[in-house]
Design a protein around this motif. Structure first.
Motif, PDB file in Angstrom:
ATOM      1  N   ILE A 160       1.109  -1.291   0.326  1.00 21.95           N
ATOM      2  CA  ILE A 160      -0.284  -0.037  -0.031  1.00 21.95           C
ATOM      3  C   ILE A 160       0.670   1.389   0.011  1.00 21.95           C
ATOM      4  CG2 ILE A 160      -1.525   1.321   1.628  1.00 21.95           C
ATOM      5  CD1 ILE A 160      -2.650  -1.237   2.260  1.00 21.95           C
ATOM      6  N   THR A 161       0.423   2.101  -0.632  1.00 21.59           N
ATOM      7  CA  THR A 161       1.634   3.051  -1.526  1.00 21.59           C
ATOM      8  C   THR A 161       1.394   4.615  -0.189  1.00 21.59           C
ATOM      9  OG1 THR A 161       0.076   4.531  -2.590  1.00 21.59           O
ATOM     10  CG2 THR A 161       1.081   2.848  -3.323  1.00 21.59           C
ATOM     11  N   GLN A 162       2.169   4.934   0.172  1.00 15.82           N
ATOM     12  CA  GLN A 162       2.181   6.494   1.013  1.00 15.82           C
ATOM     13  C   GLN A 162       1.237   7.047   0.888  1.00 15.82           C
ATOM     14  OE1 GLN A 162       4.031   6.674   3.769  1.00 15.82           O
ATOM     15  NE2 GLN A 162       4.282   5.070   3.705  1.00 15.82           N
ATOM     16  N   GLU A 163       1.141   7.353  -1.009  1.00 14.53           N
ATOM     17  CA  GLU A 163       0.228   8.469  -1.657  1.00 14.53           C
ATOM     18  C   GLU A 163      -1.044   7.863  -0.629  1.00 14.53           C
ATOM     19  OE1 GLU A 163       2.488   7.179  -3.029  1.00 14.53           O
ATOM     20  OE2 GLU A 163       4.125   8.622  -3.597  1.00 14.53           O
ATOM     21  N   ILE A 219      -2.282   6.025   1.384  1.00 14.48           N
ATOM     22  CA  ILE A 219      -2.454   6.232   3.057  1.00 14.48           C
ATOM     23  C   ILE A 219      -2.866   7.992   2.855  1.00 14.48           C
ATOM     24  CG2 ILE A 219      -1.204   6.317   4.857  1.00 14.48           C
ATOM     25  CD1 ILE A 219       0.163   3.568   4.108  1.00 14.48           C
ATOM     26  N   ASN A 220      -1.818   8.594   2.386  1.00 19.62           N
ATOM     27  CA  ASN A 220      -2.186   9.916   2.400  1.00 19.62           C
ATOM     28  C   ASN A 220      -3.591   9.957   1.945  1.00 19.62           C
ATOM     29  OD1 ASN A 220       0.164  10.836   3.362  1.00 19.62           O
ATOM     30  ND2 ASN A 220       1.154  11.134   1.254  1.00 19.62           N
ATOM     31  N   ARG A 221      -4.181  10.028   1.139  1.00 18.83           N
ATOM     32  CA  ARG A 221      -5.444  10.293   1.079  1.00 18.83           C
ATOM     33  C   ARG A 221      -6.259   9.879   1.323  1.00 18.83           C
ATOM     34  NH1 ARG A 221      -3.941   8.857  -4.391  1.00 18.83           N
ATOM     35  NH2 ARG A 221      -4.050   6.706  -4.612  1.00 18.83           N
ATOM     36  N   LEU A 222      -6.325   8.956   1.970  1.00 24.91           N
ATOM     37  CA  LEU A 222      -7.387   7.849   3.017  1.00 24.91           C
ATOM     38  C   LEU A 222      -7.525   8.177   4.075  1.00 24.91           C
ATOM     39  CD1 LEU A 222      -6.501   4.317   1.999  1.00 24.91           C
ATOM     40  CD2 LEU A 222      -9.045   5.259   1.990  1.00 24.91           C
ATOM     41  N   GLU A 223      -6.532   8.950   4.724  1.00 24.84           N
ATOM     42  CA  GLU A 223      -6.145   9.374   5.646  1.00 24.84           C
ATOM     43  C   GLU A 223      -6.729  11.288   5.796  1.00 24.84           C
ATOM     44  OE1 GLU A 223      -1.923   9.662   8.700  1.00 24.84           O
ATOM     45  OE2 GLU A 223      -2.166  11.700   7.341  1.00 24.84           O
ATOM     46  N   GLU A 224      -6.089  11.975   4.846  1.00 23.20           N
ATOM     47  CA  GLU A 224      -7.073  12.980   4.934  1.00 23.20           C
ATOM     48  C   GLU A 224      -8.721  13.343   4.725  1.00 23.20           C
ATOM     49  OE1 GLU A 224      -7.141  16.938   1.095  1.00 23.20           O
ATOM     50  OE2 GLU A 224      -6.156  14.789   0.847  1.00 23.20           O
ATOM     51  N   SER A 251     -19.580   4.913   6.550  1.00 20.71           N
ATOM     52  CA  SER A 251     -19.119   3.610   5.657  1.00 20.71           C
ATOM     53  C   SER A 251     -18.452   3.135   4.733  1.00 20.71           C
ATOM     54  CB  SER A 251     -20.497   2.905   6.084  1.00 20.71           C
ATOM     55  OG  SER A 251     -20.106   1.563   5.824  1.00 20.71           O
ATOM     56  N   GLN A 252     -18.374   3.878   3.663  1.00 20.16           N
ATOM     57  CA  GLN A 252     -18.417   3.614   2.228  1.00 20.16           C
ATOM     58  C   GLN A 252     -16.327   4.308   2.391  1.00 20.16           C
ATOM     59  OE1 GLN A 252     -20.513   6.282  -0.235  1.00 20.16           O
ATOM     60  NE2 GLN A 252     -21.906   4.937  -0.382  1.00 20.16           N
ATOM     61  N   LEU A 253     -16.451   4.703   3.339  1.00 15.98           N
ATOM     62  CA  LEU A 253     -14.748   4.870   3.206  1.00 15.98           C
ATOM     63  C   LEU A 253     -14.733   4.044   4.049  1.00 15.98           C
ATOM     64  CD1 LEU A 253     -12.417   6.903   2.974  1.00 15.98           C
ATOM     65  CD2 LEU A 253     -12.861   8.124   4.913  1.00 15.98           C
ATOM     66  N   ASN A 301      -5.166   5.526  13.511  1.00 18.66           N
ATOM     67  CA  ASN A 301      -4.033   4.822  14.930  1.00 18.66           C
ATOM     68  C   ASN A 301      -4.028   4.331  13.406  1.00 18.66           C
ATOM     69  OD1 ASN A 301      -2.414   4.195  16.171  1.00 18.66           O
ATOM     70  ND2 ASN A 301      -3.993   2.578  16.635  1.00 18.66           N
ATOM     71  N   ILE A 302      -4.783   3.356  12.532  1.00 18.32           N
ATOM     72  CA  ILE A 302      -4.417   2.399  12.312  1.00 18.32           C
ATOM     73  C   ILE A 302      -3.498   2.345  10.860  1.00 18.32           C
ATOM     74  CG2 ILE A 302      -5.601   0.319   9.834  1.00 18.32           C
ATOM     75  CD1 ILE A 302      -8.038  -0.283  11.955  1.00 18.32           C
ATOM     76  N   LEU A 303      -3.913   3.545   9.921  1.00 11.83           N
ATOM     77  CA  LEU A 303      -3.038   4.234   8.744  1.00 11.83           C
ATOM     78  C   LEU A 303      -1.968   5.165   9.762  1.00 11.83           C
ATOM     79  CD1 LEU A 303      -5.589   6.473   7.335  1.00 11.83           C
ATOM     80  CD2 LEU A 303      -4.823   4.440   6.061  1.00 11.83           C
ATOM     81  N   ALA A 304      -1.577   5.257  10.234  1.00  7.91           N
ATOM     82  CA  ALA A 304       0.059   5.870  11.110  1.00  7.91           C
ATOM     83  C   ALA A 304       0.550   4.377  10.992  1.00  7.91           C
ATOM     84  CB  ALA A 304      -0.678   5.977  11.870  1.00  7.91           C
ATOM     85  N   LEU A 305       0.136   3.680  11.517  1.00 13.18           N
ATOM     86  CA  LEU A 305       0.516   2.392  11.631  1.00 13.18           C
ATOM     87  C   LEU A 305       1.237   1.510  10.296  1.00 13.18           C
ATOM     88  CD1 LEU A 305      -1.012   0.562  14.529  1.00 13.18           C
ATOM     89  CD2 LEU A 305       1.100   1.770  14.841  1.00 13.18           C
ATOM     90  N   MET A 306       0.150   1.612   9.862  1.00 11.66           N
ATOM     91  CA  MET A 306       0.065   0.996   8.311  1.00 11.66           C
ATOM     92  C   MET A 306       1.608   1.932   7.540  1.00 11.66           C
ATOM     93  SD  MET A 306      -2.536   0.641   5.378  1.00 11.66           S
ATOM     94  CE  MET A 306      -3.577   0.005   6.679  1.00 11.66           C
TER      95      MET A 306
END
Length: 218
Positions: A102-105, A107-112, A133-135, A186-191
């Motif tokens: 899973i790319t950093q990009e 992760i960035n988009r989901l985190e935003e 729910s969709q996200l 938190n999951i995204l940060a650890l990812m």
């Protein structure tokens, strides 16, 4: 040669529309499905609707009884619990390899997007539960789709529609959106750090927390 971008047949269109209504709760368990009414709503004849209902029956969504008609199969709490247990096991296995693909990009988009939801919650304007729910599903499906186990992905794909259906129909599953957003961040940060042990534990706790809210509407 196979045709690219083939236009769906009428029966495929009917199937997709009916299934979408099932997934999003516009058609509920126990509802009787009238071929005439569905055909009128979708502006088509009864034949493609009948074919769509047969396809949905073969997948276990609809029950067709001679002389009675078609109705949506009722949901079982036991089925929901069993399905969610399988989902947890598969996701926890998937994350062990998918985290490295899973790319950093991404992760960035989901985190935003999750942070945008968090800001809405903190401002006292919780986002639409269906939109959230969709996200939610977008992140969890990414975890599965990027894993290296093709059999695992096949099992998840074959059950994803019912998993979504249970979540959408649960009254309480999405009540605490802010807490869910914080857990996803938190999951995204650890990812991002590719910390597999901590990530696996955070994902396990999140899935167990979410499963505790899954109840069928009364």
């Amino acid at each position: 040669m196979l045709q690219a971008n083939r236009k769906p047949t009428l029966s495929e269109q009917a199937y997709n529309q009916i299934k979408d209504a099932l997934l999003n709760g516009r058609i509920l368990p126990g509802d009787v499905l009238s071929e005439n009414q569905l055909a009128a709503d979708m502006d088509m004849s009864r034949t493609p609707v009948r074919e769509a209902l047969r396809a949905l029956a073969s997948e276990g969504w609809v029950d067709i009884r001679n002389g009675v008609g078609a109705y949506v199969k009722p949901l079982s709490s036991k089925d929901m619990e069993d399905l969610y247990e399988v989902r947890c096991l598969l996701e926890l296995q998937a994350i062990k390899t998918s985290v490295f693909h899973i790319t950093q990009e991404e992760i960035n988009r989901l985190e935003e997007r999750f942070r945008r939801f968090l800001s809405q919650c903190q401002a006292g304007h919780p986002p639409d539960s269906m939109e959230f729910s969709q996200l939610d599903w977008e992140l969890h499906e990414l975890i599965v789709e990027r894993c290296r186990n093709n059999y695992l992905k096949t099992i998840m794909r074959s059950n994803i529609s019912n998993m979504k259906r249970y979540q959408y129909l649960s009254i309480e599953a999405l009540n605490n959106i802010q807490e869910s957003v914080l857990q996803h961040l938190n999951i995204l940060a650890l990812m991002r750090r590719q910390d597999v042990p901590a990530l696996s534990e955070a994902l396990r706790l999140h899935l167990e927390w979410a499963s505790g809210f899954l109840t069928l509407p009364r």
